[in-house]
Design a protein around this motif. Structure first.
Motif, PDB file in Angstrom:
ATOM      1  N   ILE A   1      -6.848 -30.744  -5.958  1.00  0.00           N
ATOM      2  CA  ILE A   1      -8.145 -30.094  -6.137  1.00  0.00           C
ATOM      3  C   ILE A   1      -8.392 -29.800  -7.604  1.00  0.00           C
ATOM      4  O   ILE A   1      -7.528 -29.267  -8.303  1.00  0.00           O
ATOM      5  N   SER A   2      -9.555 -30.190  -8.086  1.00  0.00           N
ATOM      6  CA  SER A   2      -9.892 -29.950  -9.486  1.00  0.00           C
ATOM      7  C   SER A   2     -10.210 -28.477  -9.703  1.00  0.00           C
ATOM      8  O   SER A   2     -10.677 -27.780  -8.805  1.00  0.00           O
ATOM      9  N   THR A   3      -9.955 -28.014 -10.920  1.00  0.00           N
ATOM     10  CA  THR A   3     -10.219 -26.610 -11.262  1.00  0.00           C
ATOM     11  C   THR A   3     -11.382 -26.455 -12.229  1.00  0.00           C
ATOM     12  O   THR A   3     -11.767 -25.325 -12.538  1.00  0.00           O
ATOM     13  N   GLY A   4     -11.927 -27.574 -12.717  1.00  0.00           N
ATOM     14  CA  GLY A   4     -12.934 -27.445 -13.755  1.00  0.00           C
ATOM     15  C   GLY A   4     -12.268 -27.155 -15.093  1.00  0.00           C
ATOM     16  O   GLY A   4     -11.055 -27.271 -15.249  1.00  0.00           O
ATOM     17  N   MET A   5     -13.064 -26.755 -16.066  1.00  0.00           N
ATOM     18  CA  MET A   5     -12.559 -26.548 -17.421  1.00  0.00           C
ATOM     19  C   MET A   5     -12.444 -25.063 -17.747  1.00  0.00           C
ATOM     20  O   MET A   5     -13.418 -24.318 -17.657  1.00  0.00           O
ATOM     21  N   GLY A   6     -11.242 -24.624 -18.096  1.00  0.00           N
ATOM     22  CA  GLY A   6     -11.046 -23.259 -18.549  1.00  0.00           C
ATOM     23  C   GLY A   6     -10.543 -22.306 -17.485  1.00  0.00           C
ATOM     24  O   GLY A   6     -10.426 -22.635 -16.301  1.00  0.00           O
ATOM     25  N   GLY A   7     -10.246 -21.078 -17.933  1.00  0.00           N
ATOM     26  CA  GLY A   7      -9.602 -20.083 -17.095  1.00  0.00           C
ATOM     27  C   GLY A   7     -10.403 -19.543 -15.927  1.00  0.00           C
ATOM     28  O   GLY A   7      -9.864 -19.411 -14.826  1.00  0.00           O
TER      29      GLY A   7
ATOM     30  N   SER B   1      -1.623 -27.580 -27.206  1.00  0.00           N
ATOM     31  CA  SER B   1      -2.779 -26.738 -26.918  1.00  0.00           C
ATOM     32  C   SER B   1      -3.541 -27.287 -25.720  1.00  0.00           C
ATOM     33  O   SER B   1      -3.759 -28.500 -25.619  1.00  0.00           O
ATOM     34  N   GLU B   2      -3.936 -26.388 -24.812  1.00  0.00           N
ATOM     35  CA  GLU B   2      -4.702 -26.760 -23.622  1.00  0.00           C
ATOM     36  C   GLU B   2      -5.526 -25.548 -23.182  1.00  0.00           C
ATOM     37  O   GLU B   2      -5.664 -24.606 -23.949  1.00  0.00           O
ATOM     38  N   MET B   3      -6.071 -25.539 -21.952  1.00  0.00           N
ATOM     39  CA  MET B   3      -7.039 -24.493 -21.617  1.00  0.00           C
ATOM     40  C   MET B   3      -6.823 -23.761 -20.285  1.00  0.00           C
ATOM     41  O   MET B   3      -7.552 -22.816 -20.009  1.00  0.00           O
TER      42      MET B   3
END
Length: 263
Positions: free
Chosen positions: A64-70, A191-193
């Motif tokens: 399942i994708s989480t999208g971008m960022g926290g 580095s990542e998000m």
């Protein structure tokens, strides 16, 4: 009766029956990753959350994708916990920060720098965003089987992509550059998000969490005049995650057969 979480963003219900979830950020990667599972089947597309199910060694696995960022990543992990998932592995990309980290290699984060805002609404800043030891160990063993070079250590999780890549455009330029340089001097690998968010929510909700990050590039090598390229093929990263889950499944089954306590 299978019930959905009230207001569910991931659009999955409690009858899904999966204990393991692979979490890419990009919805377009979900079908590709699911292709490495047995009998993959699409489940839902809702907001940034695209989901598939499949099987490894008879165990149902979610992708399942989480999208971008926290913020979106924490919603996914929260709702996965509500429907019975207890082990999550982020599968994503990153940029290298140390000269020894080359594109095409993998990072297995042991912990993440919490340079983002989401986790501050979960627990105080002194609390570390750490991966689960058993998950990291399984992924490390899997990477050895796959035959891919890995680095284990700390990564930076940030909120602003362009804050890293174009800090001179930001009013907070000095702070952004000082922090980034400090992380490099302290030995941060990449580095990542999303790792900090996934690790903190998993700890708070008592899930096991880990991550496999494919190194796309390393701008620090370029700045140092070293060879560098861009590598986007995630095959080795996906193989490492799926093999790591197989290892975890086998360990769980051994524990259950001997009546050991299994977190």
């Amino acid at each position: 009766m299978n019930e959905k979480v009230y207001g569910s963003s991931i659009d999955l219900d409690s009858g899904i029956g999966a204990k393991y979830a692979i979490l890419p950020g990009d919805p377009e990667r979900v079908a590709v990753i699911a292709g490495y599972l047995e009998n993959p089947k699409p489940l839902s597309v809702h907001r940034e959350y695209t989901s598939y199910e499949g099987y490894l060694d008879g165990e149902k696995i979610l992708v399942i994708s989480t999208g971008m960022g926290g913020p979106s990543a924490t919603i996914a992990v929260e709702e996965l916990a509500m429907i019975g998932v207890d082990t999550v592995i982020r599968l994503g990309t990153c940029g290298g920060m140390q000269p020894e980290v080359r594109s095409g290699e993998l990072i297995l984060p042991t912990a993440a720098i919490r340079q983002e805002g989401t986790t501050k609404e979960y627990v105080y800043g002194e609390f570390p965003a750490a991966a689960n030891f058993d998950v990291v160990r399984a992924l490390d063993e899997a990477a050895e089987k796959v035959g891919v070079k890995v680095h284990k250590g700390i990564v930076q999780s940030k909120d602003s992509y362009y804050g890293q890549h174009m800090p001179d455009r930001m009013p907070a330029e000095r702070d952004l550059k000082e922090h980034y340089d400090a992380w490099i001097r302290a030995g941060a690998l990449a580095s990542e998000m999303e790792c900090a968010a996934v690790f903190i929510v998993s700890q708070v909700r008592r899930l096991r969490a880990g991550a496999v990050l494919h190194v796309i590039w390393n701008k620090e090598r370029e700045r140092a005049g070293l060879s560098s390229k861009t590598t986007r093929d995630l095959d080795l990263a996906i193989q490492t995650v799926t093999e790591g889950i197989r290892i975890l499944i086998k360990k769980r089954k051994r524990s259950e057969s001997t009546n050991e306590i299994q977190f």
